[in-house]
Design a protein around this motif. Structure first.
Motif, PDB file in Angstrom:
ATOM      1  N   THR A 187       0.840  -1.195   0.000  1.00  0.00           N
ATOM      2  CA  THR A 187       0.000   0.000   0.000  1.00  0.00           C
ATOM      3  C   THR A 187       0.877   1.248   0.000  1.00  0.00           C
ATOM      4  OG1 THR A 187      -1.790  -1.128   1.112  1.00  0.00           O
ATOM      5  CG2 THR A 187      -1.763   1.261   1.278  1.00  0.00           C
ATOM      6  N   TRP A 188       1.891   1.187   0.814  1.00  0.00           N
ATOM      7  CA  TRP A 188       2.808   2.318   0.915  1.00  0.00           C
ATOM      8  C   TRP A 188       3.657   2.451  -0.350  1.00  0.00           C
ATOM      9  CZ3 TRP A 188       5.088   4.025   6.175  1.00  0.00           C
ATOM     10  CH2 TRP A 188       5.996   5.072   6.015  1.00  0.00           C
ATOM     11  N   MET A 189       4.326   1.366  -0.750  1.00  0.00           N
ATOM     12  CA  MET A 189       5.302   1.473  -1.839  1.00  0.00           C
ATOM     13  C   MET A 189       4.638   1.516  -3.220  1.00  0.00           C
ATOM     14  SD  MET A 189       7.993   1.940  -0.205  1.00  0.00           S
ATOM     15  CE  MET A 189       8.882   2.180  -1.730  1.00  0.00           C
ATOM     16  N   SER A 190       3.802   0.531  -3.522  1.00  0.00           N
ATOM     17  CA  SER A 190       3.178   0.538  -4.856  1.00  0.00           C
ATOM     18  C   SER A 190       1.991   1.486  -4.879  1.00  0.00           C
ATOM     19  CB  SER A 190       2.769  -0.881  -5.256  1.00  0.00           C
ATOM     20  OG  SER A 190       3.937  -1.658  -5.445  1.00  0.00           O
ATOM     21  N   GLY A 191       1.295   1.596  -3.762  1.00  0.00           N
ATOM     22  CA  GLY A 191       0.254   2.625  -3.663  1.00  0.00           C
ATOM     23  C   GLY A 191       0.883   3.999  -3.859  1.00  0.00           C
ATOM     24  N   GLY A 192       2.051   4.184  -3.262  1.00  0.00           N
ATOM     25  CA  GLY A 192       2.770   5.461  -3.403  1.00  0.00           C
ATOM     26  C   GLY A 192       3.226   5.699  -4.829  1.00  0.00           C
ATOM     27  N   ALA A 193       3.662   4.617  -5.500  1.00  0.00           N
ATOM     28  CA  ALA A 193       4.101   4.756  -6.897  1.00  0.00           C
ATOM     29  C   ALA A 193       2.918   5.110  -7.796  1.00  0.00           C
ATOM     30  CB  ALA A 193       4.766   3.454  -7.369  1.00  0.00           C
ATOM     31  N   ILE A 194       1.787   4.472  -7.541  1.00  0.00           N
ATOM     32  CA  ILE A 194       0.570   4.798  -8.308  1.00  0.00           C
ATOM     33  C   ILE A 194       0.197   6.260  -8.063  1.00  0.00           C
ATOM     34  CG2 ILE A 194      -1.931   4.378  -8.473  1.00  0.00           C
ATOM     35  CD1 ILE A 194      -0.684   1.988  -9.650  1.00  0.00           C
ATOM     36  N   GLU A 195       0.269   6.680  -6.820  1.00  0.00           N
ATOM     37  CA  GLU A 195      -0.078   8.060  -6.496  1.00  0.00           C
ATOM     38  C   GLU A 195       0.857   9.031  -7.233  1.00  0.00           C
ATOM     39  OE1 GLU A 195       0.427   9.302  -2.420  1.00  0.00           O
ATOM     40  OE2 GLU A 195      -0.571  11.224  -2.778  1.00  0.00           O
ATOM     41  N   LEU A 196       2.169   8.724  -7.211  1.00  0.00           N
ATOM     42  CA  LEU A 196       3.134   9.604  -7.894  1.00  0.00           C
ATOM     43  C   LEU A 196       2.840   9.679  -9.387  1.00  0.00           C
ATOM     44  CD1 LEU A 196       6.677   8.738  -6.435  1.00  0.00           C
ATOM     45  CD2 LEU A 196       5.396  10.885  -6.186  1.00  0.00           C
ATOM     46  N   ALA A 197       2.616   8.520 -10.015  1.00  0.00           N
ATOM     47  CA  ALA A 197       2.347   8.499 -11.460  1.00  0.00           C
ATOM     48  C   ALA A 197       1.069   9.273 -11.771  1.00  0.00           C
ATOM     49  CB  ALA A 197       2.251   7.057 -11.954  1.00  0.00           C
ATOM     50  N   CYS A 198       0.056   9.079 -10.923  1.00  0.00           N
ATOM     51  CA  CYS A 198      -1.213   9.790 -11.145  1.00  0.00           C
ATOM     52  C   CYS A 198      -1.043  11.293 -10.928  1.00  0.00           C
ATOM     53  CB  CYS A 198      -2.296   9.239 -10.231  1.00  0.00           C
ATOM     54  SG  CYS A 198      -2.821   7.572 -10.685  1.00  0.00           S
TER      55      CYS A 198
END
Lengths: 771, 293
Positions: A542-553
């Motif tokens: 949630t933190w790492m890939s959720g964070g990556a999704i958030e950054l890309a978005c």
């Protein structure tokens, strides 16, 4: 069903999807794979099929320790329909593999180091043919005496059973004035048995060769890129030619972090030029993945007369089994978190992870913190009894908070609401529970067996607190990669994050909806066509890939707003996305109010981003250093009924509080809390792989018992403590592991409370209580 | 592997005659586990689950016994008139697996497998049940349970025979079944105790499971306790302190057990569990009004 002290209500009515109806952050968005799974329509990795496919099978050693004199494959080749037989000699590249250290042979060739170690693999037209071929392979073993005691394994003078030696890691943590002695000293030795992750889906996958010497592997895994690197190295192929795709995962819990059949089926597929499928049987699964480390832990706690801990001494021996897997990191976690989330000014701790001829051990939910939590919480209760202080008061008195130092010298800078977690759980009103004499026979210990004498059932209550790190530690940059593509209001996001049941499948969409103001979000299949997402472990996705999704978005959002700003002649800083609309902020002119979907017809916006957490560092020779990214705390209060005479236990009720940062999907969080608690209850009262002289005695669900509905009580969530975590997407901490850590010691503490027995070992067996 | 699915008993015997080594299949709850685990690879299977003559149960004309046919499922044992007549059988059936397993598993399968841990077997032992075996052409023979089960997973069934069912004498009086396992449901017995009181014959019978190679009876303890109980048409009672009596009874019943150490438990614990369960079973029989279900 569940309420929360935060005022957050968890939606348990399945018809209620979300308050906004959009499925953004904070709402109980339902899993798209939920209904198909319940209906039996979800395609798991074991359901894969390809035209012309062959079936693979694995020859395994029946001995935990042996020298291989010879392997005769001729019997297998004589069976019509057999297309390939491979052994160590057929591995074209790296003949060794391993998640942290490549110390495990792809197939055993000179010696066998554990019961069930792969010796060869076959591929045939039919699974039964593959099985008969497997049985026709003759291996001549010189049976050796297995080395099964980790203490003996690491004792001076014991011959190594592997060229790398018998010690995976020795970790010392020393801090503070180690000469100090407490007014009160309590000592104990505790043991934790070998737990299995018991995922309902066994190891399975399908390897399909291409025309160019490369291969596609559909696989049930926790970490596509770690598998890819190991498979490519063993096949002597560039990574680009080994393409991994996530298949439907039927549970993981750590069991799918290491390679099992990945290299074997790719080898068979390349040899035959045909697709090869392999599915482990339930029995084979017990031999085919790593387990939770059994541990023996000695503790000595020193405290002042008023209950302040002044020093903890400890020695922890973890049995890593035959190969390294993640033993080194498990031991680091176990030792770093061995004193609990308490202020401990001085420590003198030694952690040891040994190599033996037992089954290899590695990652399992809680990753080392589970074992030492069982020890430190037993010690806290013992200390409370010795001091005559209420055990909750003792924990509050020593509770850490943000700004305090860990025993590694690391100052906790993020959220650490230990006191809130303790108080909310311990002070939660006890639910109204039927007394044993008023309970139906089925609800008493012994359940359907009708063994209980209600008058002889004793009730006990226990409490425990646990913690662990989130993300990988000790300098490992376990970054995650994600992409986002937006066109006409439809966002497509992609990550190699392995969905193993944890809920990334909804979270990725929730994050994209929240950031971009779109309703339609497509989560592209997870594969190695994008950069690594890291492992689905360590409560980190949630933190790492959720964070990556958030950054890309966010990058895409910025591009979209720039485009709209340019079109209307306004600064991007004057634009915002509110719900589904792009709007101008406060006084900006002209007034813009556009639907996101209509804002840039036909124009696509894309971004790929990597998300890295704050750097961490190795521990020095005294076990000091900023080794961890973040920490999470949880507490459980358990009520048990015990048939003292027969030693049978029924957990009646569990109340829990957890430090979660922020709740992103309440329904899924509840799933993690209930599932993790169930796994903790299992370790408390029934789950253990039994080994005698290295041989597994219960490799089946007939004899490896996991909790049923009658063993699992209702879980009462007292509070989900929401203190936002700096650096985490939306402030959310990972929540996959915390529920597993403190549930076991809470249940065992309750059994101690009911019986007066010391019970230094988990799982607690009937004879531990009754005899 | 050939699988025959006969639709009548005659067809079943014909199928068995055609494949004398065939494994008989009823609910499959034992056989399929063995097949899935590769422990057994039958070359031929005769499936009996669609043979109508093997379904259901019937009371004898004099009402003194019931023929429970081999296709009777555990679920069917748990309910209705049969459960009222044989409460210990109903209780034992309820301890088997989960609902799906109880819908599939049968009495015939439990007898045919003859596992030391077969849950209905101690009840059949305590009831002095007989096992009815059939052969082609209507031939039948009937064996006492302890002549039918001859060892660990070994029975006296000849390859050409099919288990038709078990004949259970109707006993008027309290019955109890207690099973110890390390999980609250869906668990193999570590030890089990069936207790059957016959008010008319003034006897007590005790069957034990998972503490010997086959179900055991505790005959010495049975005689000892029968001499110390008063049997009247409504129930049993004791002159002395029931607790003391039951304690000694439990000790004696445990003495009849022959448990082993294995991966599920130890002999010491099993003997202890038998003692506790026998004591509790007797106390429940002595005060049936507090018996829960």
């Amino acid at each position: 069903m569940v309420n929360s002290g935060t005022g957050l209500s968890i939606v348990t009515d399945p018809s209620v999807v979300s308050a906004s109806g959009r499925g953004v952050i904070g709402e109980s968005v339902r899993r798209p794979d939920g209904t198909p799974k319940v209906q039996g329509r979800f395609a798991f990795s074991s359901d894969l099929w390809a035209e012309g496919m062959l079936w693979g099978a694995t020859v395994r050693s029946p001995h935990p320790s042996a020298r291989i004199r010879s392997i005769d494959l001729s019997g297998a080749w004589q069976i019509p329909g057999v297309r390939a037989v491979v052994t160590y000699d057929d591995v074209p590249g790296n003949k060794m593999f391993g998640l942290e250290h490549a110390d495990q042979p792809v197939f055993a060739h000179d010696v066998v180091r554990f019961h069930g170690e792969p010796i060869a693999a076959v591929a045939a037209d039919h699974p039964d043919t593959a099985r008969r071929a497997m049985e026709a392979i003759v291996v001549d073993y010189e049976i050796l005496t297995p080395l099964v005691d980790p203490e003996i394994a690491i004792a001076e003078g014991t011959p190594p059973i592997h060229p790398d030696g018998n010690l995976f890691r020795r970790l010392v943590i020393r801090r503070g004035d180690m000469s100090v002695s407490g007014d009160v000293v309590v000592e104990g030795t505790y043991e934790v048995g070998m737990q299995d992750q018991a995922p309902l889906g066994t190891e399975s996958g399908l390897a399909v060769p291409d025309d160019d010497g490369g291969i596609d592997l559909w696989i049930s895994t926790q970490w596509l890129h770690a598998d890819q690197a190991q498979v490519a190295a063993s096949l002597a192929l560039p990574e680009a030619k080994v393409r991994l795709h996530l298949a439907g995962v039927g549970g993981a819990f750590g069991a799918r972090e290491d390679c099992s059949l990945q290299i074997h089926i790719c080898l068979l597929a390349l040899q035959t030029g045909r697709p090869v499928k392999m599915v482990y049987s339930r029995e084979e699964s017990f031999f085919g993945h790593v387990h939770r480390h059994p541990a023996r832990m000695w503790y000595r706690h020193h405290a002042t007369r008023d209950g302040r801990i002044v020093k903890v001494e400890g020695r922890f021996v973890f049995d890593g089994g035959a190969y390294a897997s993640t033993s080194s990191a498990v031991l680091a976690n176990a030792t770093c978190f061995s004193t609990g989330p308490y202020k401990v000014p001085a420590v003198d701790l030694l952690g040891l992870a040994a190599r033996t001829n037992n089954l290899p051990c590695g990652a399992m939910r809680g990753f080392g913190a589970v074992q030492t939590c069982f020890g430190h919480e037993a010690q806290m209760d013992k200390l409370a009894t010795t001091l005559g202080i209420d055990p909750i008061e003792l924990r509050l008195l020593n509770a850490m908070q943000t700004g305090d130092s860990c025993i590694t010298g690391q100052i906790v800078t993020g959220a650490l609401p230990v006191e809130e977690v303790i108080r909310s759980c311990a002070e939660a009103p006890m639910p109204v529970l039927a007394e044993p004499v008023d309970s139906p026979m089925m609800a008493l210990p012994g359940g359907a067996g009708r063994t209980a004498d209600a008058a002889g059932v004793k009730r006990g209550v226990g409490f425990a607190l646990g913690w662990k790190n989130l993300m990988f530690s000790e300098g490992f940059d376990d970054f995650s990669t994600a992409s986002c593509h937006l066109l006409d209001g439809v966002a497509t996001v992609k990550s190699a994050c392995a969905e193993v049941g944890q809920g990334f499948v909804t979270l990725a969409q929730q994050i994209a909806r929240t950031v971009l103001g779109v309703d339609d979000v497509i989560l592209a299949p997870a594969d190695t066509h994008i950069g690594s997402a890291g492992s689905t472990s360590a409560s980190r996705q949630t933190w790492m890939s959720g964070g990556a999704i958030e950054l890309a978005c966010r990058t895409v959002r910025q591009k979209l707003l720039s485009h709209v700003g340019a079109a209307f002649g306004v600064s991007v800083d004057d634009l915002d996305i509110v719900d589904r609309r792009i709007v101008s902020r406060h006084s900006a002119k002209p007034v813009i109010d556009l639907d996101v979907a209509d804002a840039a017809p036909g124009v696509a916006f894309s971004a790929v981003e990597e998300h890295h957490h704050a750097p961490t560092f190795r521990l020095d020779e005294n076990g000091q250093g900023n080794a961890h990214v973040s920490f999470a705390v949880a507490a459980h209060r358990a009520v048990v009924d015990v048939d003292v005479e027969l030693g049978l236990v029924r957990v009646v009720e569990i109340t829990t509080s957890m430090d979660v940062g922020k709740v992103l999907n309440p329904l899924q969080l509840l799933g993690q809390v209930e599932g993790g608690t169930a796994q903790g209850i299992g370790l408390a009262v029934m789950e253990e792989i039994l080994l005698t002289a290295g041989k597994v005695r219960n490799p089946s669900f007939t004899d490896y018992l996991i909790p049923t509905a009658l063993d699992m009580p209702p879980v009462n969530v007292a509070q989900l403590v929401e203190v936002p975590e700096p650096g985490a997407p939306f402030g959310a901490k990972g929540a996959g592991e915390s529920p597993t850590i403190s549930s076991t010691p809470a249940v065992v503490a309750a059994i101690r409370n009911a019986t007066g027995r010391e019970l230094p070992r988990t799982p607690v067996r009937p004879h531990d209580i009754a005899l | 592997m050939t699988v025959a699915v006969p639709r009548s008993l005659d067809e079943a015997f014909a199928a068995l005659a055609a494949e004398p080594d065939a494994h008989l299949l009823m609910g499959g709850t034992d056989l399929m586990v063995e097949v899935n685990y590769g422990h057994r690879r039958p070359t031929a299977v005769v499936s009996l689950d669609r043979v109508p003559e093997l379904r259901g149960w019937e009371r004898s004309a004099d009402g003194r016994s019931v023929l429970v046919r081999s296709g009777l499922t555990y679920t069917e044992m748990e309910i209705g008139e049969l459960a009222e007549s044989f409460p210990a059988l109903a209780q034992a059936a309820r301890t088997v697996g989960g609902p799906q397993i109880r819908n599939a598993g049968t009495l015939g399968g439990n007898l045919g497998t003859a596992s030391p841990a077969g849950d209905t077997l101690p009840v059949l032992a305590a009831l002095d049940a007989t096992v009815v075996l059939g052969a082609a052409g209507g031939a039948q023979r009937e064996l006492p349970w302890d002549e039918f089960i001859v060892g660990v997973k070994r029975t006296a069934r000849e390859p050409h025979e099919i288990i038709l069912g078990a004949r259970l004498p109707v006993r008027r009086g309290p019955q109890e079944f207690l099973k110890v396992g390390t999980r609250n449901a869906m668990v193999i017995a570590v030890a089990s105790v069936a207790l059957v009181v016959d008010l008319d014959a003034a006897t007590v019978a005790v069957g034990l499971g998972s503490v010997g190679p086959a179900p055991l009876r505790a005959r010495e303890a049975e005689r000892w306790i029968a001499e110390r109980l008063a049997f009247d048409p409504l129930g049993i009672s004791s002159d002395g302190d029931p607790e003391t009596l039951a304690e000694e009874f439990g000790r004696m019943v445990a003495g009849a057990s022959r448990p082993i150490d294995d991966h599920r438990s130890s002999a010491v614990y099993r003997r202890h569990a038998v003692s506790v369960c026998a004591r509790r079973a007797l106390l429940r029989a002595l005060s049936p009004q507090v018996v829960g279900t």
